[in-house]
Write a protein that holds these residues in place. Sequence first.
Motif, PDB file in Angstrom:
ATOM      1  N   ALA A 125       0.810  -1.224   0.000  1.00 40.85           N
ATOM      2  CA  ALA A 125       0.000   0.000   0.000  1.00 40.85           C
ATOM      3  C   ALA A 125       0.842   1.273   0.000  1.00 40.85           C
ATOM      4  CB  ALA A 125      -0.969  -0.013   1.176  1.00 40.85           C
ATOM      5  N   PRO A 126       1.902   1.368   0.828  1.00 39.44           N
ATOM      6  CA  PRO A 126       2.720   2.597   0.789  1.00 39.44           C
ATOM      7  C   PRO A 126       3.392   2.831  -0.562  1.00 39.44           C
ATOM      8  CG  PRO A 126       3.122   1.360   2.806  1.00 39.44           C
ATOM      9  CD  PRO A 126       2.334   0.472   1.916  1.00 39.44           C
ATOM     10  N   LEU A 127       3.835   1.772  -1.202  1.00 39.58           N
ATOM     11  CA  LEU A 127       4.458   1.908  -2.519  1.00 39.58           C
ATOM     12  C   LEU A 127       3.437   2.414  -3.535  1.00 39.58           C
ATOM     13  CD1 LEU A 127       6.926   1.392  -4.387  1.00 39.58           C
ATOM     14  CD2 LEU A 127       6.034  -0.934  -4.726  1.00 39.58           C
ATOM     15  N   ALA A 128       2.226   1.859  -3.509  1.00 39.84           N
ATOM     16  CA  ALA A 128       1.177   2.293  -4.432  1.00 39.84           C
ATOM     17  C   ALA A 128       0.841   3.761  -4.215  1.00 39.84           C
ATOM     18  CB  ALA A 128      -0.064   1.424  -4.264  1.00 39.84           C
ATOM     19  N   ARG A 129       0.735   4.167  -2.956  1.00 45.16           N
ATOM     20  CA  ARG A 129       0.421   5.559  -2.641  1.00 45.16           C
ATOM     21  C   ARG A 129       1.517   6.499  -3.133  1.00 45.16           C
ATOM     22  NH1 ARG A 129      -4.118   8.257  -1.256  1.00 45.16           N
ATOM     23  NH2 ARG A 129      -4.645   6.638   0.277  1.00 45.16           N
TER      24      ARG A 129
ATOM     25  N   ALA B 203      -5.125   4.931  -3.232  1.00 46.07           N
ATOM     26  CA  ALA B 203      -5.167   3.837  -2.270  1.00 46.07           C
ATOM     27  C   ALA B 203      -5.164   2.503  -3.011  1.00 46.07           C
ATOM     28  CB  ALA B 203      -6.422   3.943  -1.401  1.00 46.07           C
ATOM     29  N   LEU B 204      -4.573   1.512  -2.379  1.00 40.25           N
ATOM     30  CA  LEU B 204      -4.485   0.178  -2.966  1.00 40.25           C
ATOM     31  C   LEU B 204      -5.665  -0.661  -2.489  1.00 40.25           C
ATOM     32  CD1 LEU B 204      -2.743  -1.834  -4.605  1.00 40.25           C
ATOM     33  CD2 LEU B 204      -1.527  -2.368  -2.482  1.00 40.25           C
ATOM     34  N   THR B 205      -6.390  -1.267  -3.428  1.00 42.58           N
ATOM     35  CA  THR B 205      -7.560  -2.070  -3.056  1.00 42.58           C
ATOM     36  C   THR B 205      -7.343  -3.574  -3.210  1.00 42.58           C
ATOM     37  OG1 THR B 205      -8.537  -1.903  -5.278  1.00 42.58           O
ATOM     38  CG2 THR B 205      -9.114  -0.183  -3.682  1.00 42.58           C
TER      39      THR B 205
ATOM     40  N   ARG C  79       0.523  -7.102  -9.627  1.00 45.51           N
ATOM     41  CA  ARG C  79      -0.427  -6.139 -10.195  1.00 45.51           C
ATOM     42  C   ARG C  79      -1.152  -5.465  -9.045  1.00 45.51           C
ATOM     43  NH1 ARG C  79      -2.870  -8.726 -14.385  1.00 45.51           N
ATOM     44  NH2 ARG C  79      -1.687  -7.466 -15.876  1.00 45.51           N
ATOM     45  N   LEU C  80      -1.114  -4.138  -9.034  1.00 47.01           N
ATOM     46  CA  LEU C  80      -1.735  -3.350  -7.978  1.00 47.01           C
ATOM     47  C   LEU C  80      -3.021  -2.727  -8.521  1.00 47.01           C
ATOM     48  CD1 LEU C  80       1.441  -1.458  -6.661  1.00 47.01           C
ATOM     49  CD2 LEU C  80       0.663  -3.789  -6.137  1.00 47.01           C
ATOM     50  N   VAL C  81      -4.139  -3.021  -7.872  1.00 44.09           N
ATOM     51  CA  VAL C  81      -5.429  -2.436  -8.259  1.00 44.09           C
ATOM     52  C   VAL C  81      -5.685  -1.238  -7.348  1.00 44.09           C
ATOM     53  CG1 VAL C  81      -7.890  -2.837  -8.555  1.00 44.09           C
ATOM     54  CG2 VAL C  81      -6.258  -4.708  -8.962  1.00 44.09           C
ATOM     55  N   LEU C  82      -5.895  -0.081  -7.959  1.00 39.76           N
ATOM     56  CA  LEU C  82      -6.053   1.170  -7.207  1.00 39.76           C
ATOM     57  C   LEU C  82      -7.528   1.504  -7.017  1.00 39.76           C
ATOM     58  CD1 LEU C  82      -3.326   3.114  -9.202  1.00 39.76           C
ATOM     59  CD2 LEU C  82      -3.033   1.797  -7.076  1.00 39.76           C
ATOM     60  N   ASP C  83      -7.781   2.435  -6.102  1.00 42.10           N
ATOM     61  CA  ASP C  83      -9.177   2.762  -5.783  1.00 42.10           C
ATOM     62  C   ASP C  83      -9.901   3.435  -6.937  1.00 42.10           C
ATOM     63  OD1 ASP C  83      -7.920   5.201  -5.705  1.00 42.10           O
ATOM     64  OD2 ASP C  83      -8.446   5.668  -3.632  1.00 42.10           O
ATOM     65  N   ALA C  84      -9.155   3.922  -7.927  1.00 41.21           N
ATOM     66  CA  ALA C  84      -9.785   4.521  -9.108  1.00 41.21           C
ATOM     67  C   ALA C  84     -10.173   3.471 -10.134  1.00 41.21           C
ATOM     68  CB  ALA C  84      -8.836   5.536  -9.744  1.00 41.21           C
ATOM     69  N   GLY C  85      -9.852   2.194  -9.841  1.00 40.67           N
ATOM     70  CA  GLY C  85     -10.145   1.122 -10.777  1.00 40.67           C
ATOM     71  C   GLY C  85      -9.038   0.877 -11.780  1.00 40.67           C
ATOM     72  N   THR C  86      -8.001   1.696 -11.732  1.00 43.16           N
ATOM     73  CA  THR C  86      -6.868   1.520 -12.626  1.00 43.16           C
ATOM     74  C   THR C  86      -5.849   0.561 -12.001  1.00 43.16           C
ATOM     75  OG1 THR C  86      -5.840   3.486 -11.661  1.00 43.16           O
ATOM     76  CG2 THR C  86      -7.131   3.788 -13.683  1.00 43.16           C
TER      77      THR C  86
ATOM     78  N   ALA D 279      10.300   4.949  -8.678  1.00 39.00           N
ATOM     79  CA  ALA D 279      11.415   4.112  -8.224  1.00 39.00           C
ATOM     80  C   ALA D 279      11.657   4.376  -6.750  1.00 39.00           C
ATOM     81  CB  ALA D 279      12.673   4.407  -9.033  1.00 39.00           C
ATOM     82  N   ASP D 280      11.666   3.326  -5.967  1.00 36.64           N
ATOM     83  CA  ASP D 280      11.876   3.410  -4.521  1.00 36.64           C
ATOM     84  C   ASP D 280      13.184   2.691  -4.191  1.00 36.64           C
ATOM     85  OD1 ASP D 280      11.861   3.339  -1.784  1.00 36.64           O
ATOM     86  OD2 ASP D 280      10.028   2.153  -1.587  1.00 36.64           O
ATOM     87  N   THR D 281      14.263   3.455  -4.078  1.00 46.64           N
ATOM     88  CA  THR D 281      15.562   2.840  -3.808  1.00 46.64           C
ATOM     89  C   THR D 281      15.639   2.278  -2.398  1.00 46.64           C
ATOM     90  OG1 THR D 281      16.440   5.023  -3.206  1.00 46.64           O
ATOM     91  CG2 THR D 281      16.788   4.283  -5.472  1.00 46.64           C
ATOM     92  N   THR D 282      14.914   2.875  -1.462  1.00 44.77           N
ATOM     93  CA  THR D 282      14.931   2.376  -0.081  1.00 44.77           C
ATOM     94  C   THR D 282      14.271   0.998   0.008  1.00 44.77           C
ATOM     95  OG1 THR D 282      14.847   4.632   0.770  1.00 44.77           O
ATOM     96  CG2 THR D 282      14.260   2.858   2.294  1.00 44.77           C
ATOM     97  N   GLY D 283      13.126   0.847  -0.650  1.00 47.98           N
ATOM     98  CA  GLY D 283      12.416  -0.421  -0.617  1.00 47.98           C
ATOM     99  C   GLY D 283      12.808  -1.372  -1.718  1.00 47.98           C
TER     100      GLY D 283
END
Length: 324
Positions: free
Chosen positions: A14-18, A24-26, A41-48, A102-106
């Motif tokens: 969820a934090p990565l998606a945000r 928000a990640l659903t 595959r991350l499904v978002l609250d917008a349906g995308t 890109a999240d170098t920390t994670g």
Amino acid sequence: MPPTRRQLTRDDLAPLARAATGRALTDVTRLRGGTRKGVYRLVLDAGTTVVAYVWSPDEDYWDAAPADPRDPFSAGSGVEVFTAAHDRLVTAGVRTPRLLHADTTGNAVVVEDMRGGSLEEALERDPAAGWAALQRLAGELATLHAQEGPAFGKVGLVGSGGTSSSPSAARRITEGALRHIEQAAVRDERIAGVRGELEATVRRLAAAVRPRERHTLIHGELGPDHVLLDDRGRPALIDIDSLMYFDAEWEHVFLRIRFRERYDVLRAPAGTLDEDRMRLYRLAMHLSLVAGPLRLIEGGFPDPVGMREIAEANLVRVLELVRR
């Protein structure tokens, strides 16, 4: 016993998606992906939807020792390797899913989700559309192979002025082939039975290869499952972590194995490939596709039957080549 591995959950991602999308990640679905990273595959609250690649010990089925960054075939992967490859493809004009975050920390990235399926699926599902995509891929491949670098190695290393620790591309392949014979021989008695003959064949083929200064940009593992289609049927390269400057013959050996009778569409123009390199690289590739899958099975890879089939098919080819 293979190690116990933990897959990521919606709460984990969820934090990565945000951070990547502001949404928000659903829901989360783990996709079939590489052997060194998790693909979700991350499904978002917008349906995308978007796709996350995550590198961690739990996602690495090779359980490899620390990577040598100067070795183009080293296990090294992660955000920096991926982003260097992505940026080089974009500069070259070769389609790959857009990098969104890109999240170098994670040690994770988020990319565009291409929902047209793989080229492999398209060729089976809709041969006409798949054939059109294959022809487009031939154009992308020509663009890719028109790019050259000053030395051989992964694009991030060469781009920063580094060089490989091995004296030549052909020498690196020879070293790898001999190592793969050793690794396969302890796991399969048929390889053990012809080990001396195989080693002599590799050395004989290597001795025929002439020096070369040209280093071509190649994908490194380009099969029809490593090509995704967008909603207009246009191909994009994925699993780009192995992008490197190397010999085009290495790419074409792999293409020929993976595309089989469809390889003719992707074939290099007559006279552009070195047949001595092709002979060495063909045997070396098959050896790699025996030793690698047998190692992955020991690491708890989730599809051991599929890996065993890959190893067996390539073992048959190894035995055919050494007995010629």
